[in-house]
Design a protein around this motif. Structure first.
Motif, PDB file in Angstrom:
ATOM      1  N   ALA A  65       0.815  -1.213   0.000  1.00 25.48           N
ATOM      2  CA  ALA A  65       0.000   0.000   0.000  1.00 25.48           C
ATOM      3  C   ALA A  65       0.852   1.269   0.000  1.00 25.48           C
ATOM      4  O   ALA A  65       2.047   1.241   0.309  1.00 25.48           O
ATOM      5  CB  ALA A  65      -0.925   0.001   1.221  1.00 25.48           C
ATOM      6  N   ASP A  66       0.195   2.376  -0.329  1.00 28.13           N
ATOM      7  CA  ASP A  66       0.891   3.661  -0.424  1.00 28.13           C
ATOM      8  C   ASP A  66       1.658   4.017   0.840  1.00 28.13           C
ATOM      9  O   ASP A  66       2.747   4.572   0.773  1.00 28.13           O
ATOM     10  CB  ASP A  66      -0.113   4.783  -0.723  1.00 28.13           C
ATOM     11  CG  ASP A  66      -0.584   4.757  -2.166  1.00 28.13           C
ATOM     12  OD1 ASP A  66      -0.012   3.995  -2.965  1.00 28.13           O
ATOM     13  OD2 ASP A  66      -1.528   5.503  -2.489  1.00 28.13           O
ATOM     14  N   ARG A  67       1.087   3.716   2.016  1.00 24.13           N
ATOM     15  CA  ARG A  67       1.752   4.134   3.261  1.00 24.13           C
ATOM     16  C   ARG A  67       3.119   3.491   3.417  1.00 24.13           C
ATOM     17  O   ARG A  67       4.012   4.054   4.063  1.00 24.13           O
ATOM     18  CB  ARG A  67       0.871   3.798   4.472  1.00 24.13           C
ATOM     19  CG  ARG A  67       0.572   2.314   4.649  1.00 24.13           C
ATOM     20  CD  ARG A  67      -0.145   2.073   5.954  1.00 24.13           C
ATOM     21  NE  ARG A  67      -0.466   0.670   6.154  1.00 24.13           N
ATOM     22  CZ  ARG A  67      -0.606   0.129   7.363  1.00 24.13           C
ATOM     23  NH1 ARG A  67      -0.450   0.867   8.452  1.00 24.13           N
ATOM     24  NH2 ARG A  67      -0.910  -1.148   7.477  1.00 24.13           N
ATOM     25  N   SER A 271      -4.584   0.059   3.916  1.00 28.31           N
ATOM     26  CA  SER A 271      -4.376   1.502   3.790  1.00 28.31           C
ATOM     27  C   SER A 271      -4.096   2.174   5.122  1.00 28.31           C
ATOM     28  O   SER A 271      -3.672   3.325   5.177  1.00 28.31           O
ATOM     29  CB  SER A 271      -5.614   2.153   3.146  1.00 28.31           C
ATOM     30  OG  SER A 271      -6.769   1.896   3.922  1.00 28.31           O
ATOM     31  N   HIS A 272      -4.324   1.469   6.224  1.00 25.17           N
ATOM     32  CA  HIS A 272      -4.024   2.034   7.555  1.00 25.17           C
ATOM     33  C   HIS A 272      -3.890   0.928   8.570  1.00 25.17           C
ATOM     34  O   HIS A 272      -4.186  -0.219   8.294  1.00 25.17           O
ATOM     35  CB  HIS A 272      -5.109   3.042   7.969  1.00 25.17           C
ATOM     36  CG  HIS A 272      -6.489   2.475   7.965  1.00 25.17           C
ATOM     37  ND1 HIS A 272      -6.981   1.651   8.952  1.00 25.17           N
ATOM     38  CD2 HIS A 272      -7.496   2.578   7.043  1.00 25.17           C
ATOM     39  CE1 HIS A 272      -8.231   1.304   8.675  1.00 25.17           C
ATOM     40  NE2 HIS A 272      -8.564   1.855   7.526  1.00 25.17           N
TER      41      HIS A 272
END
Length: 272
Positions: A65-67, A271-272
């Motif tokens: 994911a982006d994070r 995502s988190h």
């Protein structure tokens, strides 16, 4: 004859219409069973396109994911991705990705603080994959000493070593008998540290892998390495075969700023 022929045509037409209706009903029924129907069919058509688009994006490490992508330094051109089977599983897969060196840096290798590989940069290429093990109890985003879970995150890889002779490592390699696994461990573990690559979690870069310094304190754990596999889960390290470790030692290059991206698949993709 003329009227009789017309009636036969009407009967045949009705039969064909009934057959088409029946076939349509069967198709819809089968489609509904697999998420079909009008909305399901539309979704089924759109899903492969989305998956192919994700798979074809060469500037991202797959299933990350982006994070986590944003934590990969812009000047890094080697990523060791550790995909854990599950949050509580000791089994994982290690994949090595490489890309061309970044050209957006000066002669000293400095890069902008706002770095990241998401949506930009050179394409990543998968160059190797190996079965592996991680912490015997799985993964955690809040690792502590003795929890038998590997820490999830993105960490640099700066130093290597082991009991065996340097196999041609590009990372600084410290050969020392002091790195050896204690002989009071099970015999199957005695060769765990014949080759090791230190994961820069709660340690001082530029020191031998077994340097005991813990900048974040003892409770946060440390001494987390890539090392040789004994066939089951570890205390918190990631373990691979001897041949895989030798390959990584000969391949990972400090000039290419290698990092490890590690965690269970759900956390890496979340995502988190």
């Amino acid at each position: 004859m003329r009227n009789g022929g017309a009636r036969r045509v009407l009967v045949a037409t009705a039969a064909i219409g009934s057959l088409l209706t029946a076939l349509t009903t069967l198709t819809a029924c089968g489609g509904t069973e697999h998420g079909g129907g009008a909305d399901g069919a539309k979704a089924a058509r759109s899903r492969p396109a989305a998956t192919e688009g994700q798979a074809q994006d060469p500037t991202r490490i797959p299933d990350v994911a982006d994070r986590w992508q944003r934590r990969i330094p812009a000047n890094s051109s080697q990523v060791v991705a550790v995909y854990g089977d599950g949050k509580d599983s000791p089994n994982s897969t290690v994949v090595l990705y490489t890309r061309q060196k970044s050209t957006g840096q000066d002669s000293a290798g400095r890069v902008s603080a706002s770095h990241g590989s998401t949506g930009q940069g050179s394409p990543w290429t998968r160059v190797g994959s190996w079965p592996a093990h991680n912490g015997k109890k799985g993964w955690t985003t809040d690792h502590h000493e003795g929890d038998n879970r590997s820490p999830v995150g993105v960490f640099t890889l700066s130093d290597a070593g082991g009991v065996l002779k340097d196999p041609g490592a590009k990372l600084p390699y410290t050969r020392s008998a002091a790195i050896a696994a204690p002989r009071w461990w099970a015999k199957s573990h005695w060769h765990d540290f014949d080759y090791v690559i230190a994961i820069d979690y709660n340690r001082v870069k530029g020191t031998p892998p077994n340097d005991p310094t813990r900048p974040q304190g003892e409770s946060k754990g440390g001494g987390i390495w890539l090392h040789m596999d004994h066939g089951s889960g570890t205390s918190a390290c990631v373990s691979l075969s001897e041949s895989a470790m030798a390959y990584l030692l000969r391949t990972l290059d400090p000039d290419r700023h290698p990092v490890v991206v590690m965690g269970d698949r759900a956390d890496l993709k979340g995502s988190h």
